[in-house]
Design an enzyme around this catalytic site. Structure first.
Site, short mmCIF file in Angstrom:
data_model
loop_
_atom_site.label_atom_id
_atom_site.label_comp_id
_atom_site.label_asym_id
_atom_site.label_seq_id
_atom_site.Cartn_x
_atom_site.Cartn_y
_atom_site.Cartn_z
N ASP A 238 0.82 -1.21 0.00
CA ASP A 238 0.00 0.00 0.00
C ASP A 238 0.86 1.26 0.00
OD1 ASP A 238 -2.44 -1.25 -0.14
OD2 ASP A 238 -2.78 -1.26 2.03
N GLY A 239 2.00 1.22 0.68
CA GLY A 239 2.89 2.37 0.69
C GLY A 239 3.37 2.72 -0.71
N ARG B 96 2.71 6.24 -2.74
CA ARG B 96 3.79 7.02 -3.36
C ARG B 96 3.53 7.20 -4.84
NH1 ARG B 96 6.76 4.05 0.46
NH2 ARG B 96 7.14 2.36 -1.03
N ARG C 270 5.10 14.59 26.07
CA ARG C 270 3.96 15.43 26.38
C ARG C 270 2.90 15.34 25.29
NH1 ARG C 270 5.87 21.34 28.01
NH2 ARG C 270 3.65 21.40 28.59
N THR D 10 -9.52 2.38 6.58
CA THR D 10 -8.98 1.07 6.96
C THR D 10 -7.48 1.14 7.23
OG1 THR D 10 -8.79 0.54 4.60
CG2 THR D 10 -10.74 -0.28 5.76
N ALA D 11 -6.94 2.34 7.33
CA ALA D 11 -5.50 2.52 7.57
C ALA D 11 -5.28 3.09 8.96
CB ALA D 11 -4.91 3.40 6.46
#
EC number: 2.7.1.23
Length: 316
Positions: free
Chosen positions: A77-78, A82, A162, A192-193
Site C-alpha cells: 500500500d505504501g 507514493r 507530552r 482502513t488505515a
C-alpha cells in the site's frame, strides 16, 4: 504504441524482479513499458542488463505521463500511495499488485503477476475514483503550506513526553478541546488505515464522507466523527506552552506545526484513479485482508414455501 507506466518499490528485490518481468511481458505483447528516470536507474543497478533489450521509455522524456494509459504499481500500500503522489495530476489510473502484507489498495497478489499484465494488455479493467483531501496550514493570517492525501492527514505530537492540546472544529464551529497524541482526518479509503488503528469506523469506499478520529485523547467526548464531504474540518494547536506538532499526509510527507498553527482539511477536486478488475464486494475484501472469522454464517433466507398473504392487521 500503447504505453504503460511501471512503478516499483526499488528497495525490494522481489519488486525489482517483478518490474523486470512486467516490462518484459508488456514489451513482448507490443506495448511500451515506461518508468520514471530514478526508478529505471535504481532497477538497472539491481537487475543488471536484463532491461537492456526491452527499450524501456523514460517518463517525461520519451513519453509523457499523460500519454500512458495505466500505471502498474509493484509493492504494498505504501508503494501505491507514493505512486499516487507521483501521477495524481496526470489522471493516470493505477493498478496495484500487492507484494507486501495487507495490500488493501491493491487489485491482485504476487501470484497473479502474469494475469495482471494480461488484464492491462486486454484493457480488461474499469476505473474508479477515490476521494482525496486538500490540506492547508496557517498561523494567524500567514499561510505556512499546503499538501494533499489519499488516505489521511494526521496531526501528531512532536514530543513523546507530552501531549498536544487541540481544538477540533467542523464548518467554523468548535466541537471540543482536549489533550491527545493527535488526530486523524481521513477519506473512506483511509478509514482502513491509520484511522482504523486509532479506533475509527470502517467506511465503504462508495460512501461520500470524511472521518475525524482523535488519538488517545484525555476527554469524555473524543469520539470518531463522520462528516459531510462538503464540510471543512479544522484543527488548532492551542498555545498552552510551546508544544509543537507534526502534520503527516499519507505517512510520507510531513510539515512541522508551531504552537498556534491551524490545519484545514477539505475534500479535493482531484481524485486518485484506481484500476479495478475484480467485482469483489468491499465486505469480502475486509474478510480477506483482515482474515475475519465468518464461521457459522448461513446466509440470507430463501423461502421454499412462501406463506400465504395475510391482512396487515394480523402481522406482528
Amino acid at each position: 504504441m500503447r504505453a504503460v507506466l511501471v512503478l516499483a518499490h526499488t528497495g525490494r528485490r522481489d519488486a525489482v524482479d517483478a518490474a523486470v518481468t512486467v516490462a518484459s511481458n508488456l514489451h513482448a505483447a507490443g506495448l511500451r513499458p515506461v518508468m520514471l528516470r530514478e526508478d529505471l536507474e535504481d532497477i538497472s543497478v539491481t537487475a543488471g542488463d536484463r532491461l537492456a533489450d526491452i527499450g524501456v521509455a523514460v517518463a517525461g522524456q520519451d513519453v509523457s505521463l499523460s500519454a500512458c494509459e495505466i500505471g502498474m504499481v509493484l509493492g504494498g500500500d505504501g508503494s501505491i500511495l507514493r505512486a499516487a503522489h507521483r501521477v495524481r495530476h496526470a489522471r493516470l489510473p493505477l493498478m496495484g499488485i500487492n507484494l507486501g502484507h495487507v495490500g488493501f489498495l491493491a487489485e491482485s497478489e504476487r501470484t497473479q503477476l502474469d494475469e495482471s499484465v494480461q488484464w492491462v494488455i486486454d484493457q480488461n479493467y474499469t476505473v474508479e475514483e477515490r476521494m482525496t483531501l486538500d490540506v492547508q496550514v496557517w498561523q494567524a493570517d500567514k499561510h505556512l503550506g499546503a499538501s494533499w492525501a489519499l488516505n489521511e492527514a494526521s496531526i501528531e505530537k512532536a514530543s513523546r513526553q507530552r501531549m498536544i492540546e487541540l481544538v477540533i472544529e467542523i464548518d467554523g464551529a468548535p466541537v471540543s478541546a482536549f489533550g491527545c497524541d493527535g488526530v486523524v482526518m481521513s477519506t473512506p479509503t483511509g478509514s482502513t488505515a491509520y484511522a482504523f488503528s486509532a479506533g475509527g469506523p470502517v467506511v465503504w469506499p462508495e460512501v461520500q464522507a470524511m472521518v475525524m478520529v482523535p488519538i488517545s485523547a484525555h476527554a469524555l467526548f473524543a469520539r470518531p466523527l463522520v462528516i459531510d464531504p462538503v464540510s471543512v474540518m479544522g484543527v488548532e494547536l492551542l498555545q498552552r506552552g510551546d508544544e509543537h506538532g507534526i502534520l503527516w499526509c499519507d505517512g510520507s510527507r510531513s510539515m512541522e506545526l508551531p504552537a498556534g498553527a491551524r490545519v484545514e482539511v477539505t475534500r479535493s477536486d482531484t481524485p486518485v484513479l484506481l484500476a479495478r478488475v475484480h467485482r469483489t464486494p468491499f465486505s469480502q475484501r475486509l474478510v480477506d485482508k483482515f482474515n475475519l472469522p465468518t464461521t457459522g454464517w448461513r446466509g440470507p433466507v430463501e423461502a421454499v414455501h412462501p406463506l400465504p398473504a395475510t391482512d396487515a392487521s394480523q402481522e406482528v
